[in-house]
Design an enzyme around this catalytic site. Sequence first.
Site, PDB file in Angstrom:
ATOM      1  N   SER A  15    -101.535  43.642 -78.190  1.00  0.00           N
ATOM      2  CA  SER A  15    -102.311  44.763 -78.746  1.00  0.00           C
ATOM      3  C   SER A  15    -103.588  44.271 -79.416  1.00  0.00           C
ATOM      4  CB  SER A  15    -101.470  45.507 -79.789  1.00  0.00           C
ATOM      5  OG  SER A  15    -100.218  45.862 -79.258  1.00  0.00           O
ATOM      6  N   CYS A  43     -95.891  45.244 -77.310  1.00  0.00           N
ATOM      7  CA  CYS A  43     -95.877  46.709 -77.309  1.00  0.00           C
ATOM      8  C   CYS A  43     -95.679  47.254 -75.894  1.00  0.00           C
ATOM      9  CB  CYS A  43     -97.185  47.218 -77.911  1.00  0.00           C
ATOM     10  SG  CYS A  43     -97.258  48.999 -78.002  1.00  0.00           S
ATOM     11  N   CYS A  48     -92.905  49.064 -78.064  1.00  0.00           N
ATOM     12  CA  CYS A  48     -93.164  50.506 -78.207  1.00  0.00           C
ATOM     13  C   CYS A  48     -92.959  51.299 -76.915  1.00  0.00           C
ATOM     14  CB  CYS A  48     -94.613  50.761 -78.651  1.00  0.00           C
ATOM     15  SG  CYS A  48     -95.409  49.449 -79.575  1.00  0.00           S
ATOM     16  N   LYS A  51     -89.425  51.100 -75.101  1.00  0.00           N
ATOM     17  CA  LYS A  51     -88.475  51.708 -76.048  1.00  0.00           C
ATOM     18  C   LYS A  51     -88.601  53.225 -76.065  1.00  0.00           C
ATOM     19  CE  LYS A  51     -89.844  52.438 -80.066  1.00  0.00           C
ATOM     20  NZ  LYS A  51     -90.525  52.076 -81.325  1.00  0.00           N
ATOM     21  N   TYR A  99    -104.501  46.902 -68.032  1.00  0.00           N
ATOM     22  CA  TYR A  99    -105.032  45.942 -69.012  1.00  0.00           C
ATOM     23  C   TYR A  99    -105.914  44.904 -68.329  1.00  0.00           C
ATOM     24  CZ  TYR A  99    -102.713  47.571 -73.189  1.00  0.00           C
ATOM     25  OH  TYR A  99    -102.360  48.323 -74.278  1.00  0.00           O
ATOM     26  N   TYR A 177     -85.939  49.144 -88.472  1.00  0.00           N
ATOM     27  CA  TYR A 177     -86.252  50.236 -87.559  1.00  0.00           C
ATOM     28  C   TYR A 177     -85.891  49.916 -86.110  1.00  0.00           C
ATOM     29  CZ  TYR A 177     -90.766  48.563 -85.611  1.00  0.00           C
ATOM     30  OH  TYR A 177     -91.744  47.878 -84.935  1.00  0.00           O
ATOM     31  N   GLU A 181     -83.341  52.170 -83.922  1.00  0.00           N
ATOM     32  CA  GLU A 181     -83.811  52.821 -82.691  1.00  0.00           C
ATOM     33  C   GLU A 181     -82.895  52.499 -81.517  1.00  0.00           C
ATOM     34  OE1 GLU A 181     -88.581  53.234 -83.543  1.00  0.00           O
ATOM     35  OE2 GLU A 181     -87.895  51.416 -82.555  1.00  0.00           O
ATOM     36  N   ARG A 198     -75.680  44.363 -93.122  1.00  0.00           N
ATOM     37  CA  ARG A 198     -75.073  43.732 -94.290  1.00  0.00           C
ATOM     38  C   ARG A 198     -75.536  44.340 -95.615  1.00  0.00           C
ATOM     39  NH1 ARG A 198     -77.593  37.675 -94.314  1.00  0.00           N
ATOM     40  NH2 ARG A 198     -79.682  38.244 -94.958  1.00  0.00           N
ATOM     41  N   GLY A 261     -84.517  40.332 -87.319  1.00  0.00           N
ATOM     42  CA  GLY A 261     -85.793  39.814 -87.792  1.00  0.00           C
ATOM     43  C   GLY A 261     -86.619  39.193 -86.688  1.00  0.00           C
ATOM     44  N   ASP A 302     -99.285  40.696 -85.540  1.00  0.00           N
ATOM     45  CA  ASP A 302     -97.964  40.291 -86.035  1.00  0.00           C
ATOM     46  C   ASP A 302     -97.938  38.839 -86.500  1.00  0.00           C
ATOM     47  OD1 ASP A 302     -97.116  42.813 -85.377  1.00  0.00           O
ATOM     48  OD2 ASP A 302     -95.504  42.171 -84.032  1.00  0.00           O
ATOM     49  N   HIS A 435     -96.307  79.343 -87.182  1.00  0.00           N
ATOM     50  CA  HIS A 435     -94.955  79.889 -87.125  1.00  0.00           C
ATOM     51  C   HIS A 435     -94.560  80.217 -85.692  1.00  0.00           C
ATOM     52  CE1 HIS A 435     -91.443  81.770 -88.813  1.00  0.00           C
ATOM     53  NE2 HIS A 435     -91.652  82.829 -88.053  1.00  0.00           N
ATOM     54  N   GLU A 440     -94.384  73.798 -90.406  1.00  0.00           N
ATOM     55  CA  GLU A 440     -94.893  74.759 -91.391  1.00  0.00           C
ATOM     56  C   GLU A 440     -94.210  74.575 -92.744  1.00  0.00           C
ATOM     57  OE1 GLU A 440     -93.993  78.985 -90.737  1.00  0.00           O
ATOM     58  OE2 GLU A 440     -92.392  78.408 -89.379  1.00  0.00           O
TER      59      GLU A 440
HETATM   60  C1  LIG Z   1     -88.573  46.524 -79.890  1.00  0.00           C
HETATM   61  C2  LIG Z   1     -89.909  46.774 -80.545  1.00  0.00           C
HETATM   62  C3  LIG Z   1     -90.355  48.063 -80.708  1.00  0.00           C
HETATM   63  C4  LIG Z   1     -91.581  48.306 -81.295  1.00  0.00           C
HETATM   64  N1  LIG Z   1     -91.983  49.596 -81.448  1.00  0.00           N
HETATM   65  C5  LIG Z   1     -93.173  49.858 -82.011  1.00  0.00           C
HETATM   66  C6  LIG Z   1     -93.617  51.193 -82.154  1.00  0.00           C
HETATM   67  O1  LIG Z   1     -92.922  52.142 -81.776  1.00  0.00           O
HETATM   68  N2  LIG Z   1     -94.831  51.408 -82.710  1.00  0.00           N
HETATM   69  C7  LIG Z   1     -95.617  50.378 -83.141  1.00  0.00           C
HETATM   70  O2  LIG Z   1     -96.717  50.637 -83.636  1.00  0.00           O
HETATM   71  N3  LIG Z   1     -95.223  49.094 -83.027  1.00  0.00           N
HETATM   72  C8  LIG Z   1     -94.005  48.823 -82.479  1.00  0.00           C
HETATM   73  N4  LIG Z   1     -93.609  47.523 -82.328  1.00  0.00           N
HETATM   74  C9  LIG Z   1     -94.474  46.447 -82.876  1.00  0.00           C
HETATM   75  C10 LIG Z   1     -95.625  46.112 -81.936  1.00  0.00           C
HETATM   76  O3  LIG Z   1     -95.126  45.828 -80.650  1.00  0.00           O
HETATM   77  C11 LIG Z   1     -96.386  44.923 -82.494  1.00  0.00           C
HETATM   78  O4  LIG Z   1     -96.762  45.181 -83.830  1.00  0.00           O
HETATM   79  C12 LIG Z   1     -97.634  44.612 -81.690  1.00  0.00           C
HETATM   80  O5  LIG Z   1     -97.323  44.348 -80.348  1.00  0.00           O
HETATM   81  C13 LIG Z   1     -98.370  43.409 -82.300  1.00  0.00           C
HETATM   82  O6  LIG Z   1     -99.470  43.064 -81.504  1.00  0.00           O
HETATM   83  P1  LIG Z   1    -100.041  41.572 -81.501  1.00  0.00           P
HETATM   84  O7  LIG Z   1    -101.298  41.623 -80.739  1.00  0.00           O
HETATM   85  O8  LIG Z   1    -100.051  41.041 -82.874  1.00  0.00           O
HETATM   86  O9  LIG Z   1     -98.942  40.703 -80.733  1.00  0.00           O
HETATM   87  P2  LIG Z   1     -98.206  40.924 -79.314  1.00  0.00           P
HETATM   88  O10 LIG Z   1     -98.396  42.292 -78.789  1.00  0.00           O
HETATM   89  O11 LIG Z   1     -96.815  40.452 -79.530  1.00  0.00           O
HETATM   90  O12 LIG Z   1     -98.974  39.927 -78.354  1.00  0.00           O
HETATM   91  C14 LIG Z   1     -98.923  38.555 -78.508  1.00  0.00           C
HETATM   92  C15 LIG Z   1     -99.165  37.913 -77.153  1.00  0.00           C
HETATM   93  O13 LIG Z   1     -99.423  36.527 -77.352  1.00  0.00           O
HETATM   94  C16 LIG Z   1     -98.845  35.795 -76.288  1.00  0.00           C
HETATM   95  N5  LIG Z   1     -98.702  34.414 -76.726  1.00  0.00           N
HETATM   96  C17 LIG Z   1     -98.014  33.940 -77.792  1.00  0.00           C
HETATM   97  N6  LIG Z   1     -98.183  32.623 -77.910  1.00  0.00           N
HETATM   98  C18 LIG Z   1     -98.985  32.235 -76.888  1.00  0.00           C
HETATM   99  C19 LIG Z   1     -99.533  30.996 -76.473  1.00  0.00           C
HETATM  100  N7  LIG Z   1     -99.321  29.860 -77.148  1.00  0.00           N
HETATM  101  N8  LIG Z   1    -100.307  30.968 -75.377  1.00  0.00           N
HETATM  102  C20 LIG Z   1    -100.562  32.112 -74.670  1.00  0.00           C
HETATM  103  N9  LIG Z   1    -100.084  33.329 -75.041  1.00  0.00           N
HETATM  104  C21 LIG Z   1     -99.316  33.376 -76.128  1.00  0.00           C
HETATM  105  C22 LIG Z   1     -97.536  36.515 -76.026  1.00  0.00           C
HETATM  106  O14 LIG Z   1     -97.067  36.246 -74.712  1.00  0.00           O
HETATM  107  C23 LIG Z   1     -97.955  37.974 -76.224  1.00  0.00           C
HETATM  108  O15 LIG Z   1     -98.337  38.573 -74.997  1.00  0.00           O
HETATM  109  C24 LIG Z   1     -92.387  47.230 -81.725  1.00  0.00           C
HETATM  110  C25 LIG Z   1     -91.957  45.915 -81.562  1.00  0.00           C
HETATM  111  C26 LIG Z   1     -90.729  45.695 -80.980  1.00  0.00           C
HETATM  112  C27 LIG Z   1     -90.259  44.268 -80.800  1.00  0.00           C
END
Ligand SMILES: Cc1cc2nc3c(=O)[nH]c(=O)nc-3n(C[C@H](O)[C@H](O)[C@H](O)COP(=O)(O)OP(=O)(O)OC[C@H]3O[C@@H](n4cnc5c(N)ncnc54)[C@H](O)[C@@H]3O)c2cc1C
Length: 451
Positions: A15, A43, A48, A51, A99, A177, A181, A198, A261, A302, A435, A440
């Site tokens: 993302s 995502c 997201c 899911k 993408y 969460y 879910e 826990r 986690g 993240d 309504h 509402e």
């Molecule tokens: C099960 C689940 C459900 C979720 N549901 C929601 C939701 O409903 N709404 C919401 O807002 N958020 C949700 N999230 C959270 C959301 O997916 C993340 O917050 C978001 O994807 C973070 O984006 P990012 O760009 O930080 O990392 P990411 O989207 O995780 O992208 C990181 C990318 O880096 C790549 N990468 C890592 N290390 C390397 C490397 N050394 N070399 C090359 N590539 C690498 C990975 O392959 C990955 O493609 C959910 C997460 C999970 C696990």
Amino acid sequence: MAAEEFDLFVIGAGSGGVRAARMAAQRGARVAVADEAPLGGTCVNLGCIPKKLYSFAAHYAESFEESHGFGWSGTAPVLDWAALKSNRAREISRLNDIYAKLLADAGVQILRGRARVLGPNEVDVGGTTYRARRILVAAGGRPVVPDVPGAELAITSNDIFDLPQFPRHLVVVGGGYIACEFASIFRGLGAQVTQLYRGEQLLRGFDDDVRHFLAAEMGKKGVVLRTHADVARIDAEARRLRVTLLDGSSVVADQVLYATGRVPNTARMGLDDIGVALAANGAVIVDEHYRTSVASVYALGDVIDRLHLTPVALAEAMTLVDHLFGSAQRRMDYELIPTAVFTHPSVGTVGLSEQAARERFGAVRIFRSEFKALRHTLSGNSERTLMKLVVDAASDRVVGLHMVGDDAGETVQGFAVAMKAGATKAQFDATIGIHPTAAEEFVTMREPVVA
Ligand SMILES: Cc1cc2nc3c(=O)[nH]c(=O)nc-3n(C[C@H](O)[C@H](O)[C@H](O)COP(=O)(O)OP(=O)(O)OC[C@H]3O[C@@H](n4cnc5c(N)ncnc54)[C@H](O)[C@@H]3O)c2cc1C
């Protein structure tokens, strides 16, 4: 051998990384993005989107039951797990292509493979060294299973979308969460679900009313929740898994999903070797401009372990790109970020819980409404809806808004705009309701339950 030179080298096409790469390229920067996994990150591929698609799937069984109250009849539907998986995979691969096209159209060079930082301005991908004025680490995170005996038998959210067999009985470990879910979704899809947590109650950090209400509603739908339940070990037993708790009791299931986690993806990336400061859990430490302790290296999403949400990673990316390649006017504001939990029923929330508001403001007024949604007057479903407003007594500002019920995320998104604009309870009261809707109720609650 050094290959090309870039203004910005992005590690991770999730993302945050895709948004930063595209926007920087649109502002004229020479940009590369590297990813070792399909484009779109967590995502799109493992979070997201899949899911939510499975959550839609899970609603159909319940909707079918409810339809009888509206005069429909017919035989009970049967889930074709293989069809759901392949339809999801087709849609995700369509998104991966989109993408790729978005990045290519913006002029971003896409590199496939694992990236490793070699120096403040150098990145290796697949044996080729790329030079860049700036490096952006947007590597996201990954799920971890704690070190209990038999942990290798458990699955994580990365595995659950593609299980070869649909689990007749699923144990979900965790109370956050993601755990909630998947417990809801797999229950809705027809699995027996036991959720082990826990702590004292699900969704730590959310408003207490929301937590208790959701636990009760999930229980009504058949999720067996066991709190204060600590896993001691997992054992394979006649092609099933036995989860034994510290209290000696056990549950037998087909799959055990650990959702306790996630850790930032910084291992073996070379960051610490070049002096990028990391927190104890591996998160990249950044300043208010997402700059790390190495001046040419930035990080967001993240991997910096603030709020694990896609819109937050997107907003951080736009803030950073504006700072590096634009007018540097944009500021990231972490206040009043709305979120949803796609449980059944869902949760939508923005602002402070009652407890947090009391700590911050002292005197608060609480408005609370609990009711059966109109649809369920005929559906036969005993589900109830909760709505709650937390108002700062001194300023009359609405500082917390919480909902448990159908489409809570859709409802709360609009109210988040009002709250961001500083809306007061008097302004909520002056707003005419639509309504008949559940929403509402947020503009018609007049009597505080706590004044
Ligand atoms: C099960 C689940 C459900 C979720 N549901 C929601 C939701 O409903 N709404 C919401 O807002 N958020 C949700 N999230 C959270 C959301 O997916 C993340 O917050 C978001 O994807 C973070 O984006 P990012 O760009 O930080 O990392 P990411 O989207 O995780 O992208 C990181 C990318 O880096 C790549 N990468 C890592 N290390 C390397 C490397 N050394 N070399 C090359 N590539 C690498 C990975 O392959 C990955 O493609 C959910 C997460 C999970 C696990």
